[in-house]
Design a protein around this motif. Sequence first.
Motif, PDB file in Angstrom:
ATOM      1  N   TYR A 329       3.778  53.231  45.459  1.00  0.00           N
ATOM      2  CA  TYR A 329       5.185  53.579  46.019  1.00  0.00           C
ATOM      3  C   TYR A 329       6.006  53.283  45.169  1.00  0.00           C
ATOM      4  O   TYR A 329       7.251  53.869  45.173  1.00  0.00           O
ATOM      5  N   TYR A 330       6.023  52.144  44.380  1.00  0.00           N
ATOM      6  CA  TYR A 330       7.023  51.718  43.462  1.00  0.00           C
ATOM      7  C   TYR A 330       6.940  51.936  41.972  1.00  0.00           C
ATOM      8  O   TYR A 330       7.821  51.473  41.280  1.00  0.00           O
ATOM      9  N   GLY A 331       5.716  52.577  41.465  1.00  0.00           N
ATOM     10  CA  GLY A 331       5.709  52.777  40.312  1.00  0.00           C
ATOM     11  C   GLY A 331       5.445  51.317  39.369  1.00  0.00           C
ATOM     12  O   GLY A 331       5.944  51.401  38.224  1.00  0.00           O
ATOM     13  N   GLN A 332       4.857  50.257  40.036  1.00  0.00           N
ATOM     14  CA  GLN A 332       4.875  48.888  39.224  1.00  0.00           C
ATOM     15  C   GLN A 332       3.472  48.659  39.710  1.00  0.00           C
ATOM     16  O   GLN A 332       2.607  48.872  40.435  1.00  0.00           O
ATOM     17  N   LEU A 333       2.918  47.576  38.607  1.00  0.00           N
ATOM     18  CA  LEU A 333       1.633  47.060  38.849  1.00  0.00           C
ATOM     19  C   LEU A 333       1.553  46.324  40.138  1.00  0.00           C
ATOM     20  O   LEU A 333       2.267  45.441  40.726  1.00  0.00           O
ATOM     21  N   SER A 334       0.372  46.704  40.839  1.00  0.00           N
ATOM     22  CA  SER A 334       0.354  46.169  42.105  1.00  0.00           C
ATOM     23  C   SER A 334      -0.147  44.636  42.164  1.00  0.00           C
ATOM     24  O   SER A 334      -0.755  44.152  41.225  1.00  0.00           O
ATOM     25  N   SER A 335       0.612  43.827  43.051  1.00  0.00           N
ATOM     26  CA  SER A 335       0.324  42.374  43.144  1.00  0.00           C
ATOM     27  C   SER A 335       0.190  42.015  44.756  1.00  0.00           C
ATOM     28  O   SER A 335       1.184  41.449  45.074  1.00  0.00           O
ATOM     29  N   PRO A 336      -0.584  42.716  45.433  1.00  0.00           N
ATOM     30  CA  PRO A 336      -0.609  42.504  46.811  1.00  0.00           C
ATOM     31  C   PRO A 336      -0.623  41.076  47.374  1.00  0.00           C
ATOM     32  O   PRO A 336      -1.519  40.323  46.655  1.00  0.00           O
ATOM     33  N   ILE A 337      -0.085  40.583  48.488  1.00  0.00           N
ATOM     34  CA  ILE A 337      -0.112  39.216  48.846  1.00  0.00           C
ATOM     35  C   ILE A 337      -1.316  38.871  49.487  1.00  0.00           C
ATOM     36  O   ILE A 337      -1.933  37.790  49.606  1.00  0.00           O
ATOM     37  N   LEU A 338      -2.116  39.944  49.998  1.00  0.00           N
ATOM     38  CA  LEU A 338      -3.381  39.610  50.772  1.00  0.00           C
ATOM     39  C   LEU A 338      -4.537  39.976  49.744  1.00  0.00           C
ATOM     40  O   LEU A 338      -4.865  40.974  49.198  1.00  0.00           O
ATOM     41  N   GLY A 339      -5.558  38.799  49.679  1.00  0.00           N
ATOM     42  CA  GLY A 339      -6.868  39.013  48.880  1.00  0.00           C
ATOM     43  C   GLY A 339      -7.690  39.828  50.062  1.00  0.00           C
ATOM     44  O   GLY A 339      -7.388  40.040  51.353  1.00  0.00           O
ATOM     45  N   SER A 341     -10.308  38.837  51.852  1.00  0.00           N
ATOM     46  CA  SER A 341     -10.664  37.763  53.084  1.00  0.00           C
ATOM     47  C   SER A 341      -9.223  37.883  53.833  1.00  0.00           C
ATOM     48  O   SER A 341      -9.438  38.056  55.071  1.00  0.00           O
ATOM     49  N   GLU A 342      -8.231  37.508  53.300  1.00  0.00           N
ATOM     50  CA  GLU A 342      -6.887  37.491  54.110  1.00  0.00           C
ATOM     51  C   GLU A 342      -6.547  38.859  54.677  1.00  0.00           C
ATOM     52  O   GLU A 342      -6.146  38.975  55.978  1.00  0.00           O
ATOM     53  N   PHE A 343      -6.875  40.083  53.921  1.00  0.00           N
ATOM     54  CA  PHE A 343      -6.535  41.361  54.666  1.00  0.00           C
ATOM     55  C   PHE A 343      -7.775  41.605  55.580  1.00  0.00           C
ATOM     56  O   PHE A 343      -7.108  42.146  56.754  1.00  0.00           O
ATOM     57  N   LYS A 344      -8.995  40.978  55.616  1.00  0.00           N
ATOM     58  CA  LYS A 344      -9.792  41.373  56.929  1.00  0.00           C
ATOM     59  C   LYS A 344      -9.146  40.291  57.994  1.00  0.00           C
ATOM     60  O   LYS A 344      -9.139  41.190  59.161  1.00  0.00           O
ATOM     61  N   ASN A 345      -8.909  39.280  57.890  1.00  0.00           N
ATOM     62  CA  ASN A 345      -8.506  38.233  58.890  1.00  0.00           C
ATOM     63  C   ASN A 345      -7.200  38.323  59.379  1.00  0.00           C
ATOM     64  O   ASN A 345      -6.659  37.744  60.690  1.00  0.00           O
ATOM     65  N   ILE A 346      -6.413  38.669  58.439  1.00  0.00           N
ATOM     66  CA  ILE A 346      -4.968  38.758  58.985  1.00  0.00           C
ATOM     67  C   ILE A 346      -4.246  40.095  59.272  1.00  0.00           C
ATOM     68  O   ILE A 346      -3.453  40.217  60.155  1.00  0.00           O
ATOM     69  N   ALA A 347      -4.515  40.817  58.409  1.00  0.00           N
ATOM     70  CA  ALA A 347      -3.768  42.346  58.176  1.00  0.00           C
ATOM     71  C   ALA A 347      -4.550  43.220  57.921  1.00  0.00           C
ATOM     72  O   ALA A 347      -4.262  43.842  56.789  1.00  0.00           O
ATOM     73  N   PRO A 348      -5.800  43.827  58.596  1.00  0.00           N
ATOM     74  CA  PRO A 348      -6.523  45.089  57.995  1.00  0.00           C
ATOM     75  C   PRO A 348      -5.807  46.177  58.424  1.00  0.00           C
ATOM     76  O   PRO A 348      -6.084  46.810  59.323  1.00  0.00           O
ATOM     77  N   LEU A 349      -4.946  46.720  57.091  1.00  0.00           N
ATOM     78  CA  LEU A 349      -4.140  47.716  57.304  1.00  0.00           C
ATOM     79  C   LEU A 349      -4.979  48.926  56.623  1.00  0.00           C
ATOM     80  O   LEU A 349      -5.240  48.884  55.586  1.00  0.00           O
ATOM     81  N   PHE A 350      -4.689  50.168  57.292  1.00  0.00           N
ATOM     82  CA  PHE A 350      -5.424  51.429  56.615  1.00  0.00           C
ATOM     83  C   PHE A 350      -4.129  52.263  56.096  1.00  0.00           C
ATOM     84  O   PHE A 350      -3.431  52.708  56.764  1.00  0.00           O
ATOM     85  N   VAL A 351      -4.223  52.298  54.882  1.00  0.00           N
ATOM     86  CA  VAL A 351      -3.200  53.059  54.301  1.00  0.00           C
ATOM     87  C   VAL A 351      -3.296  54.195  53.592  1.00  0.00           C
ATOM     88  O   VAL A 351      -4.298  54.362  52.660  1.00  0.00           O
ATOM     89  N   PHE A 352      -2.488  55.148  53.922  1.00  0.00           N
ATOM     90  CA  PHE A 352      -2.989  56.421  53.485  1.00  0.00           C
ATOM     91  C   PHE A 352      -1.808  57.091  52.793  1.00  0.00           C
ATOM     92  O   PHE A 352      -0.728  57.201  53.233  1.00  0.00           O
ATOM     93  N   ASP A 353      -2.030  57.342  51.418  1.00  0.00           N
ATOM     94  CA  ASP A 353      -1.077  57.934  50.393  1.00  0.00           C
ATOM     95  C   ASP A 353      -1.216  59.554  50.562  1.00  0.00           C
ATOM     96  O   ASP A 353      -2.108  60.071  50.019  1.00  0.00           O
ATOM     97  N   VAL A 354      -0.104  59.988  51.228  1.00  0.00           N
ATOM     98  CA  VAL A 354      -0.304  61.539  51.484  1.00  0.00           C
ATOM     99  C   VAL A 354       0.742  62.386  50.685  1.00  0.00           C
ATOM    100  O   VAL A 354       1.407  63.372  51.091  1.00  0.00           O
ATOM    101  N   SER A 355       1.312  61.529  49.547  1.00  0.00           N
ATOM    102  CA  SER A 355       2.657  62.158  48.812  1.00  0.00           C
ATOM    103  C   SER A 355       2.311  63.343  48.233  1.00  0.00           C
ATOM    104  O   SER A 355       2.941  64.159  48.046  1.00  0.00           O
ATOM    105  N   ARG A 356       1.027  63.509  47.974  1.00  0.00           N
ATOM    106  CA  ARG A 356       0.522  64.837  47.094  1.00  0.00           C
ATOM    107  C   ARG A 356      -0.136  65.805  48.307  1.00  0.00           C
ATOM    108  O   ARG A 356      -1.113  65.300  48.506  1.00  0.00           O
TER     109      ARG A 356
END
Length: 407
Positions: A329-339, A341-356
């Motif tokens: 999205y930003y063209g930068q090295l990813s540094s997501p705030i959720l690891g 375990s946190e991804f599973k327990n706090i915010a399991p988001l399903f992200v689809f890059d459909v830009s192409r």
Amino acid sequence: MDTEILNVEDAVSYEDIITKTEIHSYLPYLSGPYPLSSEIRIAVQNQDIYTVPCNSFLQFRGTLLKDDGDIPTTTKIVRNGILHMISKISYELNGIELDQTRDVGITCTLKNYLSLTHNQLPAAKMAGWGIEPDYKLSLYAGGRFEICIPLAMVLGYAEDYKHIIIIAKQELVILLANTQVNALLDTSNQPENVTLSIHTIEWLLPHVQVNTAERIRLLKFVEKGTNIDVAFRSWSLETYPNLTQSQNINWNVKSSFAAEKPRYIIVAFQTNKQNDIRADRSTFNHAKIKNIKVLLNSESYPYLDMNADFENGRYLLAYQMYAQYQQSYYGQLSSPILGPSEFKNIAPLFVFDVSRQDDRINTGVIDCKIEITAAENMPANTQAYALIIHDRLATYNVRDKVVKILV
């Protein structure tokens, strides 16, 4: 060898085009406290200025108090809670709505989980954000709170359009929600009777002044009557308010013209969280999702099945799709705030890059569908959200004060 090291004759240059930057405060027409469902307008009437909306902030002050006037002991404001008090925010340029965000609490919570990096977390606390499991917004003496939220956290226009606005009337329109419950959490056996009040809202908008040569250049540009392109990515939230209690669900999300091209689609689920003070509206459930796909006409994303099993720790592909978002999205090295375990327990988001997208779906109408397969029937009272990030293009003519929405 880089030949730049040989340019010893290069003259020294200084950045002196911008001579001054000031933060100006703009207030609504009416003073607070603001009742639920209020429409609040904050206008910038002075048009003989250069402003920078992308660097502006919204400052909220208010109180959280029990009905007897004491500070609550078991009730707290959740992460992003104040934005859960807002059902819609829009930005108008010369009276034309340029961008809007609906269901602001859910939309911006999803976007923050995706966009914030670890380095941004300390500053994000000032915006009422944190990822600690026991997070709550700090209250001061008298139950007071104060937060300052970047406009770029609320509107896609402010995040993407990094230019000044020249000689134009601007207005923010904020519509408060009809309930305070989604901003609060109280897990005690006997929830407290409390009132969350917003007393003041300020739009802190930077003004810039430029040197004489740049001012003359800008005046000549205005006199030409040239259209300025305003391109950005807008955020649109679609909701399936009560999923059928089935393992296989087909959701016809929306149809749109190809010009309004989806770039990213983020899907999330919540069970028994809406309008319930005992549930944290800023967290999401994995709903035991096994496979999930986005279909744009006949094109499927992702190509592979996820074959997820959240209960047994198998959700690598889902986490990888989340973790790669910032780089895409930003063209930068990813540094997501959720690891993981946190991804599973706090915010399991399903992200689809459909830009192409294939040329076949870039004309006519795009039908967006989501196919959901769960390990067992969906629980009752489960909502599904699809945050669609799509292209937006407008033009504005500074001389004629005409704004046109093209996409």
